[in-house]
Design an enzyme around this catalytic site. Sequence first.
Site, PDB file in Angstrom:
ATOM      1  N   ASP A 185      55.632  13.242  22.726  1.00  0.00           N
ATOM      2  CA  ASP A 185      54.518  12.923  23.635  1.00  0.00           C
ATOM      3  C   ASP A 185      53.736  11.719  23.128  1.00  0.00           C
ATOM      4  O   ASP A 185      53.744  11.435  21.936  1.00  0.00           O
ATOM      5  CB  ASP A 185      53.434  14.007  23.657  1.00  0.00           C
ATOM      6  CG  ASP A 185      53.954  15.383  23.860  1.00  0.00           C
ATOM      7  OD1 ASP A 185      55.015  15.501  24.452  1.00  0.00           O
ATOM      8  OD2 ASP A 185      53.243  16.314  23.413  1.00  0.00           O
TER       9      ASP A 185
HETATM   10  N1  URA Z   1      56.322  19.559  21.283  1.00  0.00           N
HETATM   11  C1  URA Z   1      55.301  18.985  21.928  1.00  0.00           C
HETATM   12  O1  URA Z   1      54.434  19.665  22.463  1.00  0.00           O
HETATM   13  N2  URA Z   1      55.238  17.639  21.947  1.00  0.00           N
HETATM   14  C2  URA Z   1      56.156  16.844  21.334  1.00  0.00           C
HETATM   15  O2  URA Z   1      56.039  15.618  21.375  1.00  0.00           O
HETATM   16  C3  URA Z   1      57.201  17.479  20.670  1.00  0.00           C
HETATM   17  C4  URA Z   1      57.276  18.834  20.663  1.00  0.00           C
END
Ligand code: URA
Length: 243
Positions: free
Chosen positions: A110
């Site tokens: 993310d």
């Molecule tokens: N889990 C999440 O919530 N975000 C990420 O970027 C990776 C795993």
Amino acid sequence: MNNTHVKAERLDKLLTSLGYGLRKDVRFWIKDGLIRIDGEMAVSPAQKVRPDQVLLMEKPLDHPYGLTIIYHKPLDTVCSRKEDGSLIYDSFPERWLGRKPALSSVGRLDKETSGLLIITDDGQLNHQLTSPKKHFSKTYAVTLDRPLDGSEVDTFASGTLVLEGEEKPCLPAEMTIHTDKQVSLVLHEGRYHQVRRMFAAVGNHVETLQRTHIGVLSLHDTALAPGEYKTLTAELLMELVSP
Ligand code: URA
């Protein structure tokens, strides 16, 4: 790799696939005497060459046998190529974005997640790293908004936790407690926003999230600062992530 086994291809096709420019640029470079093949001036864009024979402006070609990158993704960057704002690809030389096959990240993190990310133009490597059959675990360092209530280790390990909007329960995940608001979590699958949604499902909220390991490869051992990267072969990458 033994370069003599690499297939020869047209000079202009080779240079354009490595992101150097357009076919018309290659014609100009030949006219200007900027390309050598085995030490001799190139004469035609259609000449069949292997990458190791070519010097462009007296320099060997840039990663002509494939490009695999270990990257420390900084916060506030996105893995997509199309969104507004800072892209992970902004960290790399512009020429790499013109390469074919294109670079793509192995899975995504993310915007608000930092940490270890692999980026490659090798479709087979990408597939091997994401295939559920191979089971490369991902480890995350998590800081929480609220103290743990003590049930999370068992809930995550149970293989029964169902995320909002889904039906299939998450695979068992191993959580290690460091403090009442700091944990690490090892996942064996990769669902959308999985860590954040797992903690939301147990009534907590993730404040900060960093991916610290892919398989046994550790972000700390790479010594990469946010935004830094290293290139390596696909073979070496597989060795580094494999137990
Ligand atoms: N889990 C999440 O919530 N975000 C990420 O970027 C990776 C795993």
